[in-house]
Scaffold this active site. Structure first.
Site, short mmCIF file in Angstrom:
data_model
loop_
_atom_site.label_atom_id
_atom_site.label_comp_id
_atom_site.label_asym_id
_atom_site.label_seq_id
_atom_site.Cartn_x
_atom_site.Cartn_y
_atom_site.Cartn_z
N GLU A 44 0.87 -1.17 0.00
CA GLU A 44 0.00 0.00 0.00
C GLU A 44 0.91 1.24 0.00
OE1 GLU A 44 -3.38 1.90 3.03
OE2 GLU A 44 -1.75 0.67 3.81
N LYS A 114 -10.10 1.25 -0.91
CA LYS A 114 -10.06 0.80 0.49
C LYS A 114 -11.35 1.17 1.22
CE LYS A 114 -6.99 1.13 4.54
NZ LYS A 114 -5.79 1.85 5.07
N CYS A 151 -4.59 -3.29 3.94
CA CYS A 151 -4.09 -2.93 5.28
C CYS A 151 -5.16 -3.09 6.37
CB CYS A 151 -3.54 -1.50 5.23
SG CYS A 151 -2.40 -1.11 6.60
#
Length: 270
Positions: A44, A114, A151
């Site tokens: 990321e 995300k 993440c």
């Protein structure tokens, strides 16, 4: 579907200059191609470093047709390997979105924005980043189904389960996991749990450097870590095996034994 999916995970510390990061990505793509990778997972935030000034992410962001993503995607031309990396893309309100780009043979084959923003441990990603509203994304990679997560998403098991419900056999997890008390333990436990509870492979790439832990991992469907890096740049490898996956799901049929479905409706981000 190939009997084996050759997985590579690249780990590096982002620099402030996107040109330096693009060069590093090119080197990792070349190394993965030389090793016969079908899938390469990069971290990321591969575009730029913004350690001490989180708002710099707004200035560093580039559109998907900008020079960083164009340079990344073009470098995959002529290869059958799928490359996944995280970038930040400008949004209309002045913030950015945190986007995974999946590229193959010179084309963007999928993007994922995300969903879960890192508003935790005293940090507020949402001050500068817009949360995704997309449905969970699963892509085809050499006949395998690969689900995309970023993440902080790994702390939310319902997303991994929704990806498994869509047929995901591998979860690709680019990350920039911030250092802190017990944070490396959290990372290891949750990456392992997402693999074990969904009987799938997890290929997790962590950015390293002075802010982030690195600790990239490839975990198999029974929760065994097949390869792991420390806090230095590197490239790690493992093969996902169709027979092994099927055997794990026969031995541990949690996807068949469960009693509750996951509600796919998206809740508003606080």
């Amino acid at each position: 579907m190939k009997t084996q999916l050759r997985i590579a995970v690249g780990q590096f510390a982002s620099a402030e200059d996107w040109n330096d990061n693009l060069k590093t990505c090119h080197e990792l793509i070349d190394a993965a191609a030389a090793g016969g990778a079908d899938l390469l997972v990069l971290p990321e935030g591969a575009l730029s470093l913004f350690v001490d000034e989180p708002a710099r992410i707004r200035q560093a962001a580039q559109p998907l047709d900008g020079p960083f993503v164009r340079g990344l995607v073009e470098h995959t031309r002529g290869s059958s390997a799928t490359v996944i990396a995280g970038v930040h893309v400008p949004e209309a309100d002045g913030r950015v979105s945190n986007v995974l780009v999946a590229a193959r043979d010179g084309e963007i084959v999928a993007t994922y924005v995300k969903l879960h923003l890192y508003d935790a441990f005293g940090r507020r990603e949402s001050d500068n980043v817009v949360p995704g509203t997309n449905a969970p994304v699963v892509i085809d990679c050499a006949g395998w189904k690969v689900g995309l997560m970023t993440c902080y998403d790994v702390r939310f098991p319902e997303l991994a389960r929704l990806l498994a419900d869509q047929g995901a056999q591998v979860l690709a997890l680019p990350a920039a996991w911030v250092r802190g008390p017990a944070k490396e333990w959290h990372w290891e436990v949750m990456v392992t749990a997402r693999a074990l509870e969904n009987t799938c492979y997890v290929a997790a790439s962590g950015e390293c450097g002075r802010r982030n832990i690195g600790a990239s991992m490839i975990v198999d469907p029974l929760g065994i870590t097949r390869a792991r890096l420390g806090d230095a740049p590197g490239l790690l490898w493992a093969d996902a095996d169709a027979g092994e996956l099927a055997g794990a799901r026969r031995t541990l049929p949690v996807l068949d034994n469960r009693r509750f479905a996951v509600d796919p409706r998206l809740e508003r981000h606080a």
